[in-house]
Design a protein around this motif. Structure first.
Motif, short mmCIF file in Angstrom:
data_model
loop_
_atom_site.label_atom_id
_atom_site.label_comp_id
_atom_site.label_asym_id
_atom_site.label_seq_id
_atom_site.Cartn_x
_atom_site.Cartn_y
_atom_site.Cartn_z
N ASP A 162 0.74 -1.20 0.01
CA ASP A 162 -0.10 0.01 0.07
C ASP A 162 0.84 1.21 0.07
O ASP A 162 0.62 2.23 -0.61
N SER A 163 1.93 1.16 0.72
CA SER A 163 2.91 2.39 0.76
C SER A 163 3.71 2.42 -0.54
O SER A 163 3.62 3.50 -1.05
N LEU A 164 3.95 1.45 -1.19
CA LEU A 164 4.56 1.42 -2.65
C LEU A 164 3.64 2.10 -3.55
O LEU A 164 3.90 2.79 -4.46
N ARG A 165 2.32 1.46 -3.51
CA ARG A 165 1.16 2.04 -4.67
C ARG A 165 1.29 3.57 -4.29
O ARG A 165 0.92 4.08 -5.35
N ASN A 166 0.97 4.09 -2.91
CA ASN A 166 0.55 5.34 -2.78
C ASN A 166 1.90 6.38 -3.22
O ASN A 166 1.79 7.29 -3.55
N GLY A 167 3.16 5.71 -2.95
CA GLY A 167 4.33 6.51 -3.25
C GLY A 167 4.87 6.35 -4.84
O GLY A 167 5.73 7.20 -5.16
N LEU A 168 4.28 5.47 -5.71
CA LEU A 168 4.82 5.39 -6.92
C LEU A 168 4.65 6.52 -7.79
O LEU A 168 5.88 6.72 -8.70
N PRO A 169 3.53 7.42 -7.80
CA PRO A 169 3.46 8.27 -8.68
C PRO A 169 4.54 9.36 -8.23
O PRO A 169 5.11 9.92 -9.47
N LYS A 170 4.71 9.83 -7.28
CA LYS A 170 5.88 10.81 -7.12
C LYS A 170 7.09 10.50 -7.29
O LYS A 170 8.18 11.14 -7.64
N ALA A 171 7.55 8.99 -6.90
CA ALA A 171 8.79 8.59 -7.35
C ALA A 171 9.06 8.53 -8.82
O ALA A 171 10.02 8.90 -9.23
N VAL A 172 7.99 8.26 -9.30
CA VAL A 172 8.21 8.12 -11.07
C VAL A 172 8.44 9.35 -11.57
O VAL A 172 8.91 9.70 -12.54
N SER A 173 7.63 10.40 -10.97
CA SER A 173 7.74 11.81 -11.26
C SER A 173 9.19 12.31 -11.17
O SER A 173 9.79 13.11 -12.13
N SER A 174 9.86 11.68 -10.25
CA SER A 174 11.24 12.33 -10.11
C SER A 174 12.17 11.31 -11.00
O SER A 174 13.10 12.03 -11.53
N ARG A 274 3.80 14.00 -14.28
CA ARG A 274 4.57 15.51 -14.37
C ARG A 274 4.21 16.41 -13.66
O ARG A 274 5.20 17.04 -13.01
N ALA A 275 2.79 16.44 -13.26
CA ALA A 275 2.33 17.51 -12.36
C ALA A 275 2.74 17.37 -10.94
O ALA A 275 2.75 18.42 -10.17
N LEU A 276 3.58 16.24 -10.66
CA LEU A 276 3.82 15.96 -9.28
C LEU A 276 5.23 16.37 -9.11
O LEU A 276 5.60 16.38 -7.76
N ARG A 277 5.96 17.02 -10.09
CA ARG A 277 7.44 17.39 -10.17
C ARG A 277 7.50 18.59 -8.65
O ARG A 277 6.78 19.29 -8.71
N GLY A 278 8.35 18.27 -7.80
CA GLY A 278 8.58 19.15 -7.01
C GLY A 278 7.67 19.29 -5.76
O GLY A 278 7.84 20.00 -4.76
N THR A 279 6.71 18.09 -5.82
CA THR A 279 5.70 18.22 -4.71
C THR A 279 6.22 17.37 -3.47
O THR A 279 7.16 16.42 -3.77
#
Length: 279
Positions: A162-174, A274-279
């Motif tokens: 669950d932590s991985l699922r929630n964290g994937l979008p921001k990690a992939v954005s970086s 891409r919209a998650l960059r820097g967040t």
């Protein structure tokens, strides 16, 4: 794999293989690691950076390593193991992307910069992971600054889908930002490089490299045997592609749902990531 002027040390290791499928892995100690790295990536092999003063560490495993592997097998339900005493290990996945285990000391940073042209490090570990292994993270971050590596952190809880699922979008954005910058390779790591880090790399390949999930998963695991949580990647894909608040939950959909995505879904996912960059 050959290196001029090197002395090979060969061991049977379950480092990144199921216990029933042990493979011989050759690791060379040489004053010319650049040649080693080049040779090791001619075919899918794991590059291991042994601690220079711990060549004999293969004789038995530490309590911490044993405890970690027991937890990994129980919670991730896969047969892979991590051996901290073998030093940092990693695999070139694409020309721009390396997936591996945690750097353990500042010399590992020098190696990644000088021998692998790494310009970005994406660290997925929590502070508790770093403390468990006794890693001096401030010194590693400082060395990254000194040699021109951008160090980024996107922590996710180990062994927690669950932590991985929630964290994937921001990690992939970086990761996507780092690769798009094109100033050098991106090195993605968690602790062992067997769960969180390959999951981030697979999600990136799925969302940004025009692959379906199965193709991306096989492309990575054929080079680096590991067991990232596939359902967590599907879940993150579903979350990003969801454009209707009343859409039925992922658990009620067939197992193959979001193994692939339509062009409009991929574009929506890319825009949101891409919209998650820097967040």
């Amino acid at each position: 794999m050959e290196a001029v002027g090197s002395t090979p040390f060969t061991f049977s290791s379950p480092l990144l293989s199921p216990p029933s499928q042990l493979q011989k892995t050759a690791v060379f100690f040489s004053s010319s690691p650049k040649q080693i790295a080049k040779d090791s990536f001619k075919s899918p092999k794991i590059c291991c950076k042994f601690p220079e003063n711990e060549v004999g560490a293969t004789q038995g495993f530490s309590t911490k390593t044993d405890e970690y592997n027991i937890a990994m097998k129980k919670l991730m339900m896969n047969p892979y193991e991590y051996h901290h005493e073998f030093g940092m290990n990693y695999t070139l996945i694409t020309e721009d992307l390396i997936v591996g285990s945690q750097p353990q000391k500042v010399e590992d940073i020098d190696h990644l910069r000088e021998e692998e042209n790494v310009a970005y490090i994406l660290n997925l570990q929590q502070d508790s992971d770093v403390a468990y292994w006794g890693i001096d993270l401030p010194s590693i971050i400082k060395r990254c600054e000194e040699v021109g590596i951008r160090h980024m952190r996107r922590p996710a809880k180990d062994f927690d889908p669950d932590s991985l699922r929630n964290g994937l979008p921001k990690a992939v954005s970086s990761l996507e930002w780092a690769i798009s910058e094109g100033k050098g390779r991106a090195y993605v790591h968690c602790t062992a490089g067997l769960g969180r880090a390959p999951a981030v790399a697979i999600a990136y390949m799925f969302w940004f490299c025009n692959m379906d999930l199965d193709t991306a998963y096989k492309a990575l695991t054929s080079k680096r045997p590991c067991g990232p949580n596939r359902r967590a990647i599907r879940g993150a894909t579903y979350d990003l592609a969801k454009n209707d608040p009343w859409k039925e939950p992922l658990d009620s959909l067939p197992e193959y749902a979001f193994e692939d995505i339509a062009d409009w879904e991929r574009q929506l996912i890319q825009d949101r990531v891409r919209a998650l960059r820097g967040t």
